[in-house]
Write a protein that holds these residues in place. Sequence first.
Motif, short mmCIF file in Angstrom:
data_model
loop_
_atom_site.label_atom_id
_atom_site.label_comp_id
_atom_site.label_asym_id
_atom_site.label_seq_id
_atom_site.Cartn_x
_atom_site.Cartn_y
_atom_site.Cartn_z
N GLN A 1 5.44 -0.06 6.73
CA GLN A 1 4.13 0.38 7.37
C GLN A 1 3.32 -0.39 6.73
OE1 GLN A 1 4.30 4.09 4.73
NE2 GLN A 1 6.43 4.55 6.18
N LEU B 1 7.32 0.82 2.82
CA LEU B 1 6.52 0.61 2.79
C LEU B 1 6.59 -0.76 3.13
CD1 LEU B 1 5.61 1.75 -0.65
CD2 LEU B 1 5.06 2.58 1.18
N ARG C 1 12.36 2.87 -0.51
CA ARG C 1 11.25 3.08 -0.72
C ARG C 1 10.22 1.45 -0.15
NH1 ARG C 1 7.50 5.79 1.28
NH2 ARG C 1 5.30 6.42 -0.38
N TYR D 1 2.42 0.50 -4.65
CA TYR D 1 3.47 0.04 -4.55
C TYR D 1 4.12 -0.98 -5.49
CZ TYR D 1 8.65 1.02 -4.92
OH TYR D 1 10.32 0.95 -5.10
N PRO E 1 0.70 -1.01 -0.31
CA PRO E 1 0.06 -0.09 -0.42
C PRO E 1 1.17 1.21 -0.58
CG PRO E 1 -0.36 -0.98 1.99
CD PRO E 1 0.55 -1.74 1.25
N ASP E 2 0.35 2.28 -0.73
CA ASP E 2 1.13 3.61 -1.33
C ASP E 2 -0.17 4.01 -1.21
OD1 ASP E 2 3.11 5.29 -0.86
OD2 ASP E 2 3.91 4.58 -2.85
N GLU E 3 0.28 5.55 -1.13
CA GLU E 3 -0.71 6.69 -0.61
C GLU E 3 -1.48 6.77 -2.35
OE1 GLU E 3 0.64 10.61 0.70
OE2 GLU E 3 1.49 9.62 2.31
N GLN E 4 -1.09 7.40 -2.65
CA GLN E 4 -1.44 7.61 -4.30
C GLN E 4 -2.31 6.32 -5.21
OE1 GLN E 4 0.38 10.14 -6.58
NE2 GLN E 4 0.90 11.54 -5.54
#
Length: 159
Positions: A72, A69, A65, A40, A34-37
């Motif tokens: 997180q 991620l 990165r 990934y 999961p990533d914000e936009q």
Amino acid sequence: MTVSELEAYGMQWMDEESVDDCLSAQSTGVLGLPDEQAPYLLPLSYAFDGGDNLYFTYVLGESSRKGELTAQADLARFLVYEASSQFRWQSVLLTGRLDRVDEDQWSEIRHLLADAWQPNTLQTAATSGGVEVYEFEIRDRSGIEQDGLAPGFRENVDP
């Protein structure tokens, strides 16, 4: 269309044994974190323990990165697929949790990691340090496949 609707064309759900057979036969897939936009996505090789775990070897630099991620993420997805022809293919989707394996536990899974396929570039880079191993605990698995021509395909082909 749903898988149920596509069954008339030869697609079918895989049973758990077939999913595990696919995971055992393959060695690479795509990890989705999961990533914000947007998710990934990265291709990864893996080792499968034959049960509920995959193992990934990460080669990390000073800033990663992928590493951020992973740390997180509560859940991640992993896609494994194989397509030998238009009429013979498999796709397995896993959902699970990623946890770093402490280096003092690597000896317990070394036999799995030794057999895992890796690109030569990553094998060479791993000798310079920055290596971590992650366990992907499979919490949900599903697979779809097609194994042969769709029903009625031969009858619909002009001679």
